[in-house]
Design a protein around this motif. Structure first.
Motif, PDB file in Angstrom:
ATOM      1  N   LYS A  90      39.414  45.689  40.694  1.00  0.00           N
ATOM      2  CA  LYS A  90      40.372  46.529  39.935  1.00  0.00           C
ATOM      3  C   LYS A  90      40.331  47.980  40.668  1.00  0.00           C
ATOM      4  CE  LYS A  90      42.766  48.774  36.413  1.00  0.00           C
ATOM      5  NZ  LYS A  90      43.651  48.475  35.760  1.00  0.00           N
ATOM      6  N   HIS A  91      39.144  48.442  40.494  1.00  0.00           N
ATOM      7  CA  HIS A  91      39.051  50.041  40.961  1.00  0.00           C
ATOM      8  C   HIS A  91      39.032  50.346  42.319  1.00  0.00           C
ATOM      9  CE1 HIS A  91      38.810  50.875  36.684  1.00  0.00           C
ATOM     10  NE2 HIS A  91      37.752  50.237  36.122  1.00  0.00           N
ATOM     11  N   LYS A  92      38.209  49.444  43.050  1.00  0.00           N
ATOM     12  CA  LYS A  92      38.035  49.490  44.683  1.00  0.00           C
ATOM     13  C   LYS A  92      39.186  49.117  45.484  1.00  0.00           C
ATOM     14  CE  LYS A  92      34.551  50.510  46.887  1.00  0.00           C
ATOM     15  NZ  LYS A  92      33.304  50.385  47.899  1.00  0.00           N
ATOM     16  N   LEU A  93      39.546  47.849  44.891  1.00  0.00           N
ATOM     17  CA  LEU A  93      40.393  47.071  45.692  1.00  0.00           C
ATOM     18  C   LEU A  93      42.123  47.105  45.083  1.00  0.00           C
ATOM     19  CD1 LEU A  93      38.372  43.679  46.334  1.00  0.00           C
ATOM     20  CD2 LEU A  93      38.254  45.878  47.634  1.00  0.00           C
ATOM     21  N   GLY A  94      42.194  47.587  44.174  1.00  0.00           N
ATOM     22  CA  GLY A  94      43.225  47.778  43.266  1.00  0.00           C
ATOM     23  C   GLY A  94      44.190  46.318  43.130  1.00  0.00           C
ATOM     24  N   MET A  95      43.288  45.383  42.767  1.00  0.00           N
ATOM     25  CA  MET A  95      43.889  43.940  42.431  1.00  0.00           C
ATOM     26  C   MET A  95      44.556  44.094  41.191  1.00  0.00           C
ATOM     27  SD  MET A  95      42.925  41.775  44.487  1.00  0.00           S
ATOM     28  CE  MET A  95      41.807  41.091  45.942  1.00  0.00           C
ATOM     29  N   ARG A  96      45.569  43.357  40.786  1.00  0.00           N
ATOM     30  CA  ARG A  96      46.511  43.258  40.088  1.00  0.00           C
ATOM     31  C   ARG A  96      46.249  42.239  38.552  1.00  0.00           C
ATOM     32  NH1 ARG A  96      50.929  46.403  41.106  1.00  0.00           N
ATOM     33  NH2 ARG A  96      51.045  46.637  39.109  1.00  0.00           N
ATOM     34  N   GLY A  97      45.345  41.200  39.073  1.00  0.00           N
ATOM     35  CA  GLY A  97      45.223  40.324  38.133  1.00  0.00           C
ATOM     36  C   GLY A  97      44.135  39.461  38.818  1.00  0.00           C
ATOM     37  N   VAL A  98      43.700  38.313  37.692  1.00  0.00           N
ATOM     38  CA  VAL A  98      42.752  37.553  38.218  1.00  0.00           C
ATOM     39  C   VAL A  98      43.100  36.162  38.563  1.00  0.00           C
ATOM     40  CG1 VAL A  98      40.392  36.680  37.571  1.00  0.00           C
ATOM     41  CG2 VAL A  98      41.182  39.098  36.700  1.00  0.00           C
ATOM     42  N   LYS A  99      42.745  35.282  39.481  1.00  0.00           N
ATOM     43  CA  LYS A  99      42.939  33.862  39.541  1.00  0.00           C
ATOM     44  C   LYS A  99      42.095  33.050  39.335  1.00  0.00           C
ATOM     45  CE  LYS A  99      44.987  29.914  41.400  1.00  0.00           C
ATOM     46  NZ  LYS A  99      45.943  29.029  40.875  1.00  0.00           N
ATOM     47  N   LEU A 100      41.853  32.170  38.568  1.00  0.00           N
ATOM     48  CA  LEU A 100      40.874  31.214  38.497  1.00  0.00           C
ATOM     49  C   LEU A 100      41.313  29.703  38.757  1.00  0.00           C
ATOM     50  CD1 LEU A 100      38.866  32.816  35.560  1.00  0.00           C
ATOM     51  CD2 LEU A 100      38.082  32.765  37.896  1.00  0.00           C
ATOM     52  N   HIS A 101      40.586  29.062  39.166  1.00  0.00           N
ATOM     53  CA  HIS A 101      41.056  27.611  39.651  1.00  0.00           C
ATOM     54  C   HIS A 101      39.752  26.582  38.845  1.00  0.00           C
ATOM     55  CE1 HIS A 101      42.556  23.757  41.083  1.00  0.00           C
ATOM     56  NE2 HIS A 101      43.478  24.572  41.892  1.00  0.00           N
ATOM     57  N   PRO A 102      39.657  26.193  37.709  1.00  0.00           N
ATOM     58  CA  PRO A 102      38.543  25.518  37.342  1.00  0.00           C
ATOM     59  C   PRO A 102      37.928  24.302  38.095  1.00  0.00           C
ATOM     60  CG  PRO A 102      39.704  26.011  35.264  1.00  0.00           C
ATOM     61  CD  PRO A 102      40.544  26.364  36.661  1.00  0.00           C
ATOM     62  N   TRP A 103      38.803  23.675  38.481  1.00  0.00           N
ATOM     63  CA  TRP A 103      38.265  22.454  39.214  1.00  0.00           C
ATOM     64  C   TRP A 103      37.973  22.429  40.673  1.00  0.00           C
ATOM     65  CZ3 TRP A 103      40.612  19.550  43.122  1.00  0.00           C
ATOM     66  CH2 TRP A 103      42.226  19.426  43.413  1.00  0.00           C
ATOM     67  N   LEU A 104      38.645  23.413  41.345  1.00  0.00           N
ATOM     68  CA  LEU A 104      38.473  23.874  42.733  1.00  0.00           C
ATOM     69  C   LEU A 104      37.022  24.306  42.779  1.00  0.00           C
ATOM     70  CD1 LEU A 104      41.397  24.611  44.884  1.00  0.00           C
ATOM     71  CD2 LEU A 104      39.971  22.695  44.810  1.00  0.00           C
ATOM     72  N   GLN A 105      36.988  25.373  41.534  1.00  0.00           N
ATOM     73  CA  GLN A 105      35.703  26.441  41.710  1.00  0.00           C
ATOM     74  C   GLN A 105      34.630  25.739  40.770  1.00  0.00           C
ATOM     75  OE1 GLN A 105      38.209  29.937  40.385  1.00  0.00           O
ATOM     76  NE2 GLN A 105      37.177  30.912  42.103  1.00  0.00           N
ATOM     77  N   ARG A 106      34.883  24.520  40.219  1.00  0.00           N
ATOM     78  CA  ARG A 106      33.937  23.597  39.707  1.00  0.00           C
ATOM     79  C   ARG A 106      33.052  24.353  38.523  1.00  0.00           C
ATOM     80  NH1 ARG A 106      32.051  26.084  44.001  1.00  0.00           N
ATOM     81  NH2 ARG A 106      29.693  26.352  44.536  1.00  0.00           N
ATOM     82  N   PHE A 107      33.860  24.931  37.476  1.00  0.00           N
ATOM     83  CA  PHE A 107      33.304  25.140  36.278  1.00  0.00           C
ATOM     84  C   PHE A 107      34.197  24.830  35.221  1.00  0.00           C
ATOM     85  CE2 PHE A 107      36.346  28.751  37.252  1.00  0.00           C
ATOM     86  CZ  PHE A 107      37.036  28.872  36.335  1.00  0.00           C
ATOM     87  N   SER A 108      33.391  24.731  33.956  1.00  0.00           N
ATOM     88  CA  SER A 108      34.187  24.188  32.839  1.00  0.00           C
ATOM     89  C   SER A 108      34.641  25.664  32.072  1.00  0.00           C
ATOM     90  CB  SER A 108      33.126  23.404  31.964  1.00  0.00           C
ATOM     91  OG  SER A 108      33.280  23.689  30.723  1.00  0.00           O
ATOM     92  N   MET A 109      35.407  25.351  31.170  1.00  0.00           N
ATOM     93  CA  MET A 109      36.048  26.506  30.494  1.00  0.00           C
ATOM     94  C   MET A 109      34.767  26.835  29.667  1.00  0.00           C
ATOM     95  SD  MET A 109      38.668  27.452  31.862  1.00  0.00           S
ATOM     96  CE  MET A 109      39.076  28.789  30.773  1.00  0.00           C
ATOM     97  N   THR A 110      33.748  26.190  29.226  1.00  0.00           N
ATOM     98  CA  THR A 110      32.641  26.200  28.209  1.00  0.00           C
ATOM     99  C   THR A 110      31.611  27.067  29.153  1.00  0.00           C
ATOM    100  OG1 THR A 110      31.818  24.141  28.559  1.00  0.00           O
ATOM    101  CG2 THR A 110      33.232  24.275  26.914  1.00  0.00           C
TER     102      THR A 110
END
Ligand SMILES: [Zn+2]
Lengths: 262, 242
Positions: A90-110
């Motif tokens: 947010k502060h250094k790169l000026g990103m405007r939002g977050v993208k997450l992809h649970p199955w590609l990034q292999r994590f559960s929402m829990t």
């Protein structure tokens, strides 16, 4: 009306693709009818999220009037590292939002890092868009269950449940005021139904553009082929994405903004 | 002229709906459509669906071919239903594993396929919903019944796009129906198995014919390939002579 696409990807090395100059990508997006796009990494969803955040930020540096870059984080590295990266993005790169992809990034929402990530993104004013509609890690209601714990954070179901879970996505959107739906990849008849049953101010247009050729033009044609009236399409194509993530060139009228933030 | 291989009744017994379709088809250049019964008919009211489609075919023989439904869980009763539907002129079998509650790899469907084999009728299956209707599951079935033509409805959309070309390569008697699926995936299928095994479908009411036609037309295909996909392959597959 300029169309803002709330779901596009920067082509990288993954999925048989190759990186392309941003100027070329922008031209291709513009030729297909866009006036702006939320841009996500592709490579960063399969590894090296921090490095790929840098790559994305650098790529769009001269195109901030058109591209709103979204960062990603890796929940498997733990909450501490993820929150640190959110701050940096947010502060250094000026990103405007977050993208997450649970199955590609292999994590559960829990995953224990996920609740802190959702809450912190909300504190930073970053909307979080997640791939959804794909069990077992990215079911619309799995994401909604966590969204309920972070009511101050805007959570966007990036595919409105795809075709198998659009009913779940509709229910989630109607139940939780912080859940938005990105109409990306749902079949035309289902898009119609989603528009009919959900609060229009929480619907966004998306195409997955950049992932495969010609997706954007067809996604626009698909939305136009629905029975939604022009006033509704205007909000989905233009007003809603700009109210969430304003782009420098596309200022909404003051009155319109007030309408949204009531 | 276009042949649409994937239309489904939205609700049972609505003649106003059919009249509206015929007008829309004429406007879009769709000369003929393969129509399957509504969801409730595919699942429970099989006979009602078959009767209705047979009636539609008799009323609009030039425009409509109907598909039969018979929930495989009904056992010998399903076989009798299917035989009767074919006696009444229906053109093939429509399977919807997620609605009918079975997996394509379960032998429960075999008796129905034996009827299709004997009567030389194609089998259209919805695909794309795990764990019961994946493209490779249909390819497995196609390999077990090599003399039947199988149609991969919606090309495994949304999640199984990467299995479309591999499934087609596994079984030469497997065809792809294009509705809902992305143009790039249809191109991959073309590259993998050529232009003779791809059928245009609108996927109505899940998708819409005007959009689906535009999707194929903007792929930049050679005229000959386009004609095959939009009409010729369907005529051969469904035995339509107009
Ligand atoms: Zn995406």
């Amino acid at each position: 009306m300029k169309i803002i696409d709330a779901h596009t990807h920067l082509p990288g090395w993954s999925f048989g693709s190759q990186p392309r100059p941003i100027r070329e990508l922008r031209r291709e997006f513009e030729e297909q009818g866009l006036g702006g796009a939320w841009l996500f990494t592709t490579d960063g969803l399969v590894g090296e999220s921090v490095k790929n955040n840098d790559i994305l930020a650098k790529a769009v540096a001269d195109h901030r009037d058109f591209f709103a870059p979204f960062c990603t984080v890796d929940p498997l590295c733990g909450a501490k590292a993820a929150l640190r990266e959110l701050d940096r993005a947010k502060h250094k790169l000026g990103m405007r939002g977050v993208k997450l992809h649970p199955w590609l990034q292999r994590f559960s929402m829990t995953n224990p890092a996920m609740e802190p990530i959702f809450k912190h993104a909300g504190k930073l004013g970053l909307p979080v868009l997640l791939h959804d509609g794909t069990p077992p890690y990215a079911s619309s209601l799995q994401i909604a269950a966590l969204a309920e714990k972070a009511p101050q954070t805007i959570i966007i179901l990036g595919h409105a449940g795809l075709d198998d879970q659009y009913e779940d996505a509709i229910l989630a959107c109607r139940r939780h005021a912080n859940i938005y739906l990105c109409l990306c990849s749902n079949s035309c008849g289902y898009v119609e139904e989603i528009i009919r049953r959900c609060p229009v101010q929480r619907l966004l247009f998306g195409s997955d553009g950049g992932f495969l050729p010609n997706l954007i033009a067809l996604a626009i044609a698909k939305l136009r082929a629905t029975d939604a009236p022009a006033t509704v399409l205007r909000r989905i194509f233009h007003d809603n994405p700009l109210s969430l993530v304003p782009l420098p060139e596309h200022k909404l009228g003051r009155q319109r903004r007030q309408l949204f933030h009531r | 002229m276009i042949i649409d291989s994937a239309v489904r009744l939205r609700t049972a017994g609505n003649w106003a709906q059919i009249k509206a379709w015929l007008a829309a088809w004429q406007r879009l250049g769709i000369g003929h459509a393969i129509v399957a019964p509504a969801d409730a008919q595919a699942t429970i009211a099989n006979e009602e669906g078959n009767t209705q489609l047979a009636r539609l075919m008799r009323r609009y023989p030039k425009q409509i071919s109907g598909l039969a439904v018979a929930n495989p869980w009904r056992g010998t009763e399903a076989v009798a239903l299917l035989e009767k539907a074919f006696d009444n002129g229906l053109s093939g079998l429509y399977l919807c594993p997620p609605r009918q509650g079975f997996r394509l790899t379960e032998s429960i469907v075999d008796p129905l396929l034996k009827v299709c084999h004997r009567r030389r009728k194609p089998v259209y299956s919805h695909t794309g919903t795990p764990i019961c209707s994946e493209p490779l599951q249909l390819a497995e079935l196609a390999r077990r019944f090599p003399e039947i033509t199988f149609i991969m409805g919606h090309g495994g959309y949304p999640d199984f796009w990467y299995d479309v070309a591999p499934a087609l390569r596994q079984a030469p008697n497997l065809m792809l129906e294009t509705s809902c699926q992305m143009a790039a995936v249809i191109q991959q299928a073309l590259d993998a198995v050529g232009p003779d095994r791809i059928l245009f479908g609108s996927g109505f009411p899940r998708s819409k014919p005007d959009f689906e036609i535009r999707k194929i037309q903007t792929m930049g295909l050679p005229a000959k390939t386009l004609t095959k996909i939009m009409a010729m392959n369907a005529m051969r597959c469904w035995g339509i002579c107009l």
